[in-house]
Design a protein around this motif. Sequence first.
Motif, PDB file in Angstrom:
ATOM      1  N   TYR A  10     -38.612  55.038  66.457  1.00  0.00           N
ATOM      2  CA  TYR A  10     -37.377  54.365  64.935  1.00  0.00           C
ATOM      3  C   TYR A  10     -36.978  52.699  65.154  1.00  0.00           C
ATOM      4  CZ  TYR A  10     -35.564  53.559  60.563  1.00  0.00           C
ATOM      5  OH  TYR A  10     -34.877  53.062  59.095  1.00  0.00           O
ATOM      6  N   ARG A  11     -36.221  52.261  66.213  1.00  0.00           N
ATOM      7  CA  ARG A  11     -36.139  51.051  66.330  1.00  0.00           C
ATOM      8  C   ARG A  11     -36.705  50.599  66.924  1.00  0.00           C
ATOM      9  NH1 ARG A  11     -32.893  53.304  70.213  1.00  0.00           N
ATOM     10  NH2 ARG A  11     -30.738  53.269  69.276  1.00  0.00           N
ATOM     11  N   ASP A  12     -37.879  50.913  67.224  1.00  0.00           N
ATOM     12  CA  ASP A  12     -38.674  50.117  68.042  1.00  0.00           C
ATOM     13  C   ASP A  12     -39.494  49.964  66.673  1.00  0.00           C
ATOM     14  OD1 ASP A  12     -38.187  49.910  70.605  1.00  0.00           O
ATOM     15  OD2 ASP A  12     -39.767  51.500  71.357  1.00  0.00           O
ATOM     16  N   LEU A  13     -39.648  50.312  65.739  1.00  0.00           N
ATOM     17  CA  LEU A  13     -40.562  50.051  64.609  1.00  0.00           C
ATOM     18  C   LEU A  13     -40.090  49.025  63.687  1.00  0.00           C
ATOM     19  CD1 LEU A  13     -42.521  51.549  62.517  1.00  0.00           C
ATOM     20  CD2 LEU A  13     -40.913  52.950  61.881  1.00  0.00           C
ATOM     21  N   LEU A  14     -38.902  49.439  63.659  1.00  0.00           N
ATOM     22  CA  LEU A  14     -38.041  48.399  63.386  1.00  0.00           C
ATOM     23  C   LEU A  14     -37.803  46.808  64.008  1.00  0.00           C
ATOM     24  CD1 LEU A  14     -34.694  50.429  62.089  1.00  0.00           C
ATOM     25  CD2 LEU A  14     -36.998  49.542  60.752  1.00  0.00           C
ATOM     26  N   ARG A  15     -37.660  47.016  65.168  1.00  0.00           N
ATOM     27  CA  ARG A  15     -37.541  45.314  66.077  1.00  0.00           C
ATOM     28  C   ARG A  15     -38.922  44.747  65.245  1.00  0.00           C
ATOM     29  NH1 ARG A  15     -35.324  47.797  71.196  1.00  0.00           N
ATOM     30  NH2 ARG A  15     -32.887  47.377  71.598  1.00  0.00           N
ATOM     31  N   SER A  16     -40.663  46.125  66.033  1.00  0.00           N
ATOM     32  CA  SER A  16     -41.872  45.060  65.742  1.00  0.00           C
ATOM     33  C   SER A  16     -41.551  44.633  63.652  1.00  0.00           C
ATOM     34  CB  SER A  16     -42.576  46.664  65.980  1.00  0.00           C
ATOM     35  OG  SER A  16     -42.870  47.019  67.176  1.00  0.00           O
ATOM     36  N   PHE A  17     -40.508  45.042  62.885  1.00  0.00           N
ATOM     37  CA  PHE A  17     -40.962  44.607  61.822  1.00  0.00           C
ATOM     38  C   PHE A  17     -40.358  43.406  61.514  1.00  0.00           C
ATOM     39  CE2 PHE A  17     -41.946  48.162  58.882  1.00  0.00           C
ATOM     40  CZ  PHE A  17     -42.900  47.913  58.569  1.00  0.00           C
ATOM     41  N   LEU A  18     -39.153  42.993  62.174  1.00  0.00           N
ATOM     42  CA  LEU A  18     -38.719  41.339  62.903  1.00  0.00           C
ATOM     43  C   LEU A  18     -39.409  40.270  63.536  1.00  0.00           C
ATOM     44  CD1 LEU A  18     -34.971  43.578  63.656  1.00  0.00           C
ATOM     45  CD2 LEU A  18     -36.060  42.797  61.122  1.00  0.00           C
ATOM     46  N   GLU A  19     -40.298  41.256  64.183  1.00  0.00           N
ATOM     47  CA  GLU A  19     -41.073  40.513  65.655  1.00  0.00           C
ATOM     48  C   GLU A  19     -42.048  39.819  64.818  1.00  0.00           C
ATOM     49  OE1 GLU A  19     -41.597  42.852  68.222  1.00  0.00           O
ATOM     50  OE2 GLU A  19     -39.168  42.593  69.477  1.00  0.00           O
ATOM     51  N   ARG A  20     -42.104  40.541  63.745  1.00  0.00           N
ATOM     52  CA  ARG A  20     -43.684  40.318  62.844  1.00  0.00           C
ATOM     53  C   ARG A  20     -43.133  39.072  61.362  1.00  0.00           C
ATOM     54  NH1 ARG A  20     -45.279  45.154  64.939  1.00  0.00           N
ATOM     55  NH2 ARG A  20     -47.832  44.704  64.862  1.00  0.00           N
ATOM     56  N   GLY A  21     -41.563  38.644  61.527  1.00  0.00           N
ATOM     57  CA  GLY A  21     -41.101  38.064  60.441  1.00  0.00           C
ATOM     58  C   GLY A  21     -41.006  38.322  59.528  1.00  0.00           C
ATOM     59  N   TYR A  22     -40.589  39.308  59.410  1.00  0.00           N
ATOM     60  CA  TYR A  22     -39.768  40.311  58.165  1.00  0.00           C
ATOM     61  C   TYR A  22     -38.526  40.176  58.149  1.00  0.00           C
ATOM     62  CZ  TYR A  22     -44.114  42.741  56.254  1.00  0.00           C
ATOM     63  OH  TYR A  22     -45.386  42.777  55.996  1.00  0.00           O
ATOM     64  N   ARG A  23     -38.139  40.109  56.487  1.00  0.00           N
ATOM     65  CA  ARG A  23     -36.365  39.754  56.754  1.00  0.00           C
ATOM     66  C   ARG A  23     -36.627  41.270  55.807  1.00  0.00           C
ATOM     67  NH1 ARG A  23     -33.228  38.008  52.666  1.00  0.00           N
ATOM     68  NH2 ARG A  23     -34.611  36.517  51.033  1.00  0.00           N
ATOM     69  N   VAL A  24     -35.041  41.950  55.937  1.00  0.00           N
ATOM     70  CA  VAL A  24     -34.775  42.957  55.203  1.00  0.00           C
ATOM     71  C   VAL A  24     -33.896  42.619  54.139  1.00  0.00           C
ATOM     72  CG1 VAL A  24     -33.922  45.759  55.644  1.00  0.00           C
ATOM     73  CG2 VAL A  24     -34.962  44.434  57.681  1.00  0.00           C
ATOM     74  N   CYS A  25     -34.718  43.601  53.001  1.00  0.00           N
ATOM     75  CA  CYS A  25     -33.734  43.037  51.563  1.00  0.00           C
ATOM     76  C   CYS A  25     -33.342  44.373  51.396  1.00  0.00           C
ATOM     77  CB  CYS A  25     -35.047  42.251  51.313  1.00  0.00           C
ATOM     78  SG  CYS A  25     -35.431  40.480  51.735  1.00  0.00           S
ATOM     79  N   ASP A  26     -32.814  44.495  49.919  1.00  0.00           N
ATOM     80  CA  ASP A  26     -32.506  45.671  49.382  1.00  0.00           C
ATOM     81  C   ASP A  26     -33.517  45.723  47.738  1.00  0.00           C
ATOM     82  OD1 ASP A  26     -31.504  43.573  47.534  1.00  0.00           O
ATOM     83  OD2 ASP A  26     -29.379  44.184  47.765  1.00  0.00           O
ATOM     84  N   PHE A  27     -32.937  46.496  47.214  1.00  0.00           N
ATOM     85  CA  PHE A  27     -33.671  46.255  45.574  1.00  0.00           C
ATOM     86  C   PHE A  27     -34.364  45.062  44.861  1.00  0.00           C
ATOM     87  CE2 PHE A  27     -34.378  50.964  47.458  1.00  0.00           C
ATOM     88  CZ  PHE A  27     -35.631  51.241  47.444  1.00  0.00           C
ATOM     89  N   GLU A  28     -32.333  44.908  44.864  1.00  0.00           N
ATOM     90  CA  GLU A  28     -32.625  43.490  43.903  1.00  0.00           C
ATOM     91  C   GLU A  28     -33.045  42.057  44.429  1.00  0.00           C
ATOM     92  OE1 GLU A  28     -31.663  42.378  40.546  1.00  0.00           O
ATOM     93  OE2 GLU A  28     -31.359  44.368  41.398  1.00  0.00           O
ATOM     94  N   GLY A  29     -32.714  42.018  46.233  1.00  0.00           N
ATOM     95  CA  GLY A  29     -33.539  41.273  46.599  1.00  0.00           C
ATOM     96  C   GLY A  29     -35.177  40.914  47.060  1.00  0.00           C
ATOM     97  N   ALA A  30     -36.203  42.221  46.785  1.00  0.00           N
ATOM     98  CA  ALA A  30     -36.942  42.017  47.502  1.00  0.00           C
ATOM     99  C   ALA A  30     -38.118  41.204  46.423  1.00  0.00           C
ATOM    100  CB  ALA A  30     -37.836  43.404  48.380  1.00  0.00           C
TER     101      ALA A  30
END
Length: 245
Positions: A10-30
Amino acid sequence: MKTDFSHNHYRDLLRSFLERGYRVCDFEGADPAERHLIVRHDIDMSLALAEPISQIEAGLGISATYFVLVGSELYNPSSPDSRRSLDKIRSSGHEIGLHFDASCYANTLEALDTAADAECRMLELVVGAPIRTISFHRPVPELQNLARPIAGRRHAYEPRFFADMAYCSDSRGAWHYGHPFEQGAVSEGRAMQLLTHPIWWTPESMSEPLPKLERFLGERQQLLAAELADNCEPYKAVFESRNSQ
């Protein structure tokens, strides 16, 4: 692409999203057109199992939304242990939302508005913070892509989050519609709502969902037995005798 649904993966999955340039947002900001990631958890069975997930995310600087049932037979958000879990999740920077089981109420939007508002108010008393977002528990098709708020609050199945952006879930303990990175949105640089359920993610590698459920059931039975012994003298001696063998 596969995953073993361990905490490390799970940690690796999230890191991979970040490495792909994703920014984590809440529902309001996405924004569906941007490389945004909504991290959502529906807590169907155990608040305690959500704690380590929340710590993994906090270690990566990620804030998620944890949706909590208020009428479940499997856990009570008002119990002392549940309150401690919720406090720990919130103190790690995460949002608490309502996981709403619409099947418990009359099948009209007006009735659902009233019921969801009441449940939100109950949960607000427990967590000491406003409940801004709702997710449906096992939603019927009529609630998916519902283009209106529920009880004046955003919900996770609005078209913006469910149709306009990619939606990926680990329901029933597997990626039944493909691994998140197999979604076209990732290669196209579009947003995704990632839904996971803490029951499926374990400290060690366990490939099948059934052993996870059986372990949870065993731990839950032991907890109920201990609680019964603490509150019922006739059972206390039996419990102590069994556990001394």
